[in-house]
Scaffold this active site. Structure first.
Site, PDB file in Angstrom:
ATOM      1  N   TYR A 146       0.846  -1.181   0.110  1.00  0.00           N
ATOM      2  CA  TYR A 146      -0.058   0.143  -0.063  1.00  0.00           C
ATOM      3  C   TYR A 146       0.947   1.260   0.077  1.00  0.00           C
ATOM      4  CZ  TYR A 146      -4.140   2.676   0.872  1.00  0.00           C
ATOM      5  OH  TYR A 146      -5.188   3.568   0.719  1.00  0.00           O
ATOM      6  N   LYS A 191     -20.349 -20.781 -10.583  1.00  0.00           N
ATOM      7  CA  LYS A 191     -19.520 -20.921 -11.762  1.00  0.00           C
ATOM      8  C   LYS A 191     -18.137 -20.226 -11.312  1.00  0.00           C
ATOM      9  CE  LYS A 191     -20.194 -21.650 -15.297  1.00  0.00           C
ATOM     10  NZ  LYS A 191     -20.917 -21.128 -16.430  1.00  0.00           N
TER      11      LYS A 191
END
Length: 256
Positions: free
Chosen positions: A36, A91
């Site tokens: 970060y 899926k």
């Protein structure tokens, strides 16, 4: 306990079949400076100069979106976006388990093709590919074609291509066994949706949709016209007569 009851119980326990896991090590303050701020500014600057570097420096290269509006979910039909979420999660599990691809399920609370196209285009910078899922026909054809033309990432509609191709392969194999030619076979399609209307093959291909067994014929549409013709207005059983193949791809309870 049958399969449906057990599946319901497991879904309650899972509360979602996916989770976010960290690839970057975050054990201390130094780790944070790389993953970060302030260190993250450097890849941001590089991507800003060359957007294609997103494939090198972010998860874009191996992450796709699985997107549905919940209008043609499995054999359940139009059940809405929230109810479609378990299928979209499932899926995504398949992509991860069998392809090593990260997939994010996204359900949209709109049935407007233009709005769906606009939303998907706005989301596209995040993903390396788009898998459209369980969007009803014929809208799915317009949506997929437009996105393919206007995006620079792969776009695939599972039902138009995945299901349709698998079904057509089965038909070709069956016809080979009985020594008949796909080009001249009469194929009756019960359900002129995405999977039924695309990839039907055959010389004569009557299609019925909606309440097929109750006597209604397929609505005329670009995707359905591909199959050759709509069936006349009488029962599906009559349409079977003289046919070489019946492909049943309608909603639950359709046909007769």
């Amino acid at each position: 306990m049958d399969v449906y009851e057990k599946a319901l119980l497991l879904h309650e326990q899972w509360q979602g079949k996916l989770s976010t896991e960290l690839k970057a090590k975050l054990e201390n303050a130094e780790d944070l400076t790389y993953a970060y701020t302030p260190g993250v500014a450097r890849p941001c600057m590089e991507i800003s100069k060359d957007p294609s570097l997103a494939y090198k420096y972010t998860s874009k290269a191996n992450t796709i979106a699985v997107i549905s509006d919940g209008t043609a979910v499995l054999g359940l039909g139009d059940i809405g976006p929230e109810a479609a979420m378990p299928v979209m999660e499932g899926k995504c599990c398949l992509f991860k388990k069998f392809g090593g691809v990260n997939a994010v399920p996204i359900v949209l609370d709109t049935k407007d093709p233009k709005e769906i196209i606009s939303i998907v285009k706005a989301l596209a910078p995040t993903f390396g590919g788009i898998n459209l899922e369980d969007i009803s026909s014929p809208r799915c054809v317009e949506i997929e074609r437009t996105l393919i033309d206007e995006l620079d990432i792969p776009v695939f509609h599972d039902d138009q291509h995945g299901t349709a191709i698998a079904c057509l392969a089965g038909v070709k194999g069956a016809l080979r066994l009985v020594k008949k030619d796909l080009a001249t076979a009469k194929i009756v399609v019960n359900g002129a949706g995405a999977a039924g209307a695309v990839g039907s093959g055959g010389g004569g291909c009557p299609c019925c949709s909606g309440g097929a067994g109750r006597g209604s014929a397929a609505e005329p549409g670009r995707s359905r016209r591909r199959t050759g013709q709509s069936a006349p207005d009488h029962g599906l059983q009559i349409r079977h007569q003289g046919g070489d193949v019946v492909r049943s791809l309608g909603a639950s309870g359709a046909g007769g």
